[in-house]
Design an enzyme around this catalytic site. Structure first.
Site, PDB file in Angstrom:
ATOM      1  N   ASP A 196       0.838  -1.199   0.000  1.00  0.00           N
ATOM      2  CA  ASP A 196       0.000   0.000   0.000  1.00  0.00           C
ATOM      3  C   ASP A 196       0.877   1.255   0.000  1.00  0.00           C
ATOM      4  O   ASP A 196       1.948   1.251  -0.616  1.00  0.00           O
ATOM      5  CB  ASP A 196      -0.917  -0.044   1.231  1.00  0.00           C
ATOM      6  CG  ASP A 196      -2.265   0.611   0.984  1.00  0.00           C
ATOM      7  OD1 ASP A 196      -2.291   1.840   0.847  1.00  0.00           O
ATOM      8  OD2 ASP A 196      -3.288  -0.099   0.942  1.00  0.00           O
ATOM      9  N   HIS A 258      -3.489   5.982   3.529  1.00  0.00           N
ATOM     10  CA  HIS A 258      -4.323   4.831   3.182  1.00  0.00           C
ATOM     11  C   HIS A 258      -3.813   3.527   3.789  1.00  0.00           C
ATOM     12  O   HIS A 258      -4.575   2.733   4.344  1.00  0.00           O
ATOM     13  CB  HIS A 258      -4.370   4.750   1.653  1.00  0.00           C
ATOM     14  CG  HIS A 258      -5.261   3.713   1.080  1.00  0.00           C
ATOM     15  ND1 HIS A 258      -4.851   2.418   0.829  1.00  0.00           N
ATOM     16  CD2 HIS A 258      -6.546   3.778   0.677  1.00  0.00           C
ATOM     17  CE1 HIS A 258      -5.841   1.743   0.289  1.00  0.00           C
ATOM     18  NE2 HIS A 258      -6.887   2.536   0.185  1.00  0.00           N
ATOM     19  N   SER A 438     -11.305  -0.953  -0.516  1.00  0.00           N
ATOM     20  CA  SER A 438     -10.026  -0.929   0.195  1.00  0.00           C
ATOM     21  C   SER A 438     -10.209  -1.237   1.666  1.00  0.00           C
ATOM     22  O   SER A 438      -9.311  -1.767   2.313  1.00  0.00           O
ATOM     23  CB  SER A 438      -9.377   0.458   0.086  1.00  0.00           C
ATOM     24  OG  SER A 438      -8.659   0.600  -1.087  1.00  0.00           O
TER      25      SER A 438
END
Length: 615
Positions: A196, A258, A438
């Protein structure tokens, strides 16, 4: 349940296949080249583009990626080719292809799968890139050539103080029933790699984080003053309007953090009187950074998958903590390319389950990479009422659905997890609600971690099969296909995470399946007295590029046959990897059993990889 009485059976099973393809009808080389380029795009973190309530605006994934320029190619050579092993030979080949096409090509580096990254010298438009790719494809020593695409992050945006916000774990309607699974496993000893944006320090997560690696090779995209290095920290992925090219992003964006949000869902510290509870709160998380400013590239992601699972990547130290589970909440448009598929296959062969987000375009996930790759668990997202979330992708390649949240009405309906308050660089730690596939994917990665603790010998195929077979129907509405249903952690941990009991007979000799042909593979069963069981387990692993072509039957020693799977003109996915259960109590156990496979169409072939019987 299939029943055998000496003359008939009907089979039931859930086949795995994650690459959906349409059967070609006389496609030319030009058409194939164009199709490959139409799949060229950027990989992004899979988050719904809807703004998170009460949080800075996050960047949406580029809507159209087909016209983006190509900066590099990933070339896989056949094993016999000199270029497969020699960097100098690969360099010479790149320059020769460049000379023939009028472009300045050069060898960049060798990837962990053995493929070569070719530098195009400058960004090429669609036609020029097509010419170069055609030159490679015409070479019989080349197994595949695919564009080096960009990927992006995919999140929209016990006594733990904010556990009450985590409806996704405990609410009866659409939660994943996690607390009831904690009595059996908490993820202890299990390693999860989060491929990520990296990791920004957070006190509710730090205790469970182990050292990772930064695989972003482009210093601009890395945004940390350099390229690849051993520091997987997230410096921020903020962007200025248009700075990534192709008018992306359309407006200034703030840093998403994220990867930290994803990691918190998986393994935030629990029962520490603060913050949230992680699903596998005693597992470790390894941040593997591939997404930065303007996303990430296919080549970097391939190397990250290889390294995270314990494979060798040239120039990178070996991973001391190879993952049991890999989470990829990222994606881009287009078909699963051969390079990414080879990296995923390598990871699965090393024993890692690969969990990916289905995407946030409210579209068929078959058109999004890596969700449409084989050997992955593709995860769609549900909202707090148990509906398919409005943004979530769908379709036959979706394996399972998990809570992804929906923040349009209220942030209370999103997925609450660890974050940072910085709009560009890291500032103070905090928690925020995001929405997206996600956010759904790490729920499944966390569940997989629980399963690996409960049964350390479990295989990736068994992880997927158990999650799917123990899912419950979505309580709300789903159009388009949401896989096996809503994942249920307690049911899964109470289900088939233990090794199968009984005597197992296996045939792992490959048997080719040519077009329009019937083949068989035999297993001699000995030492089993009396009749076969009423719940005979038949594990099947067939590799095939269009499984709808296949009819699969089990043939008992007395010649009685049962259809386990019939042909289907609408099932264009790859592979049949599943377990069938049949009632074989009407036939004698000992003797020669056969798996009979018939291919009824021309154009796609495969082979029986292995199969087994459990008595």
């Amino acid at each position: 349940m299939t029943r055998l009485n000496g003359s008939w059976w009907t089979g039931r099973g859930t086949a795995k296949g994650n690459t959906l393809k349409r059967r070609p009808l006389g496609i030319s080389l030009v058409a194939l080249t164009t199709a490959a380029l139409l799949g060229t795009g950027t990989a992004v973190a899979v988050a719904d583009p809807a703004a998170t309530v009460g949080s800075p605006t996050k960047a949406a994934v580029p809507a159209a990626t087909a016209d983006q320029p190509v900066e590099g190619l990933i070339v896989g050579y056949t094993s016999q080719a000199a270029e497969a092993k020699s960097d100098s030979a690969a360099t010479e080949d790149a320059k020769a292809k460049g000379g023939r096409t009028g472009e300045s090509l050069d060898f960049d580096r060798r990837l962990g799968t053995g493929a070569v990254l070719v530098d195009l010298g400058a960004e090429l438009g669609k036609k020029d890139a097509a010419d170069v790719m055609a030159a490679f494809r015409a070479d019989p020593d080349v197994a595949f050539v695919v564009p080096d695409k960009r990927m992006y992050a995919t999140a929209v945006t016990p006594n733990d103080a904010e556990y009450h916000r985590q409806w996704d774990l405990f609410e009866a309607t659409a939660g994943m029933n996690v607390p009831d699974a904690w009595g059996k496993a908490t993820g202890a000893g299990v390693k999860v790699a989060v491929i990520d944006t990296g990791y920004v320090s957070h006190s509710d997560l730090t205790a469970n984080v182990v050292a990772g690696y930064d695989f972003i090779s482009d210093p601009f995209m890395a945004n940390d003053g350099g390229g690849r290095d051993s520091n997987a920290s997230d410096p921020g992925d903020w962007m200025l309007r248009g700075e990534c090219g192709n008018n992306y992003p359309e407006y200034d964006t703030t840093s998403s953090w994220h990867g930290t949000h994803v990691a918190g869902t998986i393994a935030a510290t629990t029962d520490n009187s603060k913050g949230i509870a992680g699903i596998a709160y005693n597992a470790t998380v390894q941040p593997v950074r591939v997404l930065g400013k303007c996303g990430g590239t296919t080549a970097d992601i391939m190397d990250a998958i290889t390294w995270a699972s314990g494979g060798y990547v040239p120039g990178v130290p070996s991973n001391p903590n190879p993952a049991d589970v890999i989470n990829m909440s990222l994606g881009g448009s287009g078909a699963c390319d051969s390079g990414t598929q080879s990296a995923i296959n390598g990871a699965v062969n090393r024993g890692a389950s690969v969990v990916v987000a289905a995407g946030n375009s409210n579209a068929n996930a078959a058109n999004f990479n890596p969700a449409n790759c084989s050997n992955v668990i593709a995860v769609a997202a549900s909202d707090r009422e148990g509906n398919r979330a409005s943004y979530s992708n769908y379709g036959s390649i979706v394996d399972i659905t998990a809570p992804g949240g929906e923040t349009a009405a209220s942030s209370a309906n999103g997925i609450w997890s660890t974050l940072n308050s910085g709009t560009r660089s890291p500032m103070s730690e905090n928690y925020e609600a995001y929405q997206g596939t996600s956010m759904a994917a790490p729920h499944i990665a966390g569940l997989a971690a629980l399963m690996y603790e409960a049964n350390p010998s479990i295989t990736p195929a068994q992880v997927e099969s158990s999650i799917k077979s123990n899912a419950r129907p979505l309580p709300g509405y789903c159009s388009g296909g949401c896989g096996a249903g809503l994942a249920d952690a307690a049911a899964t941990l109470g289900g088939s995470t233990q090794p199968p009991t009984g005597t197992v007979f296996t045939n792992s000799t490959n048997v080719n399946i040519p077009d329009n042909t019937t083949v068989t593979s035999s297993i001699a069963v000995t030492g089993i007295s009396g009749n076969a069981p009423a719940s005979l387990k038949i594990d099947v692993d067939i590799k095939h590029t269009y499984r709808g072509d296949l009819k699969i039957e089990i043939v008992a020693p007395n010649g009685a046959a049962a259809v386990l799977k019939n042909t289907s003109t609408s099932d264009s996915a790859d592979n049949v990897i599943t377990t069938y259960t049949v009632d074989a109590s009407g036939v004698v156990a000992s003797g020669t059993w056969k798996l009979r496979v018939t291919d009824v169409y021309t154009g796609d072939t495969g082979y029986i990889d292995s199969w087994s019987l459990t008595f």
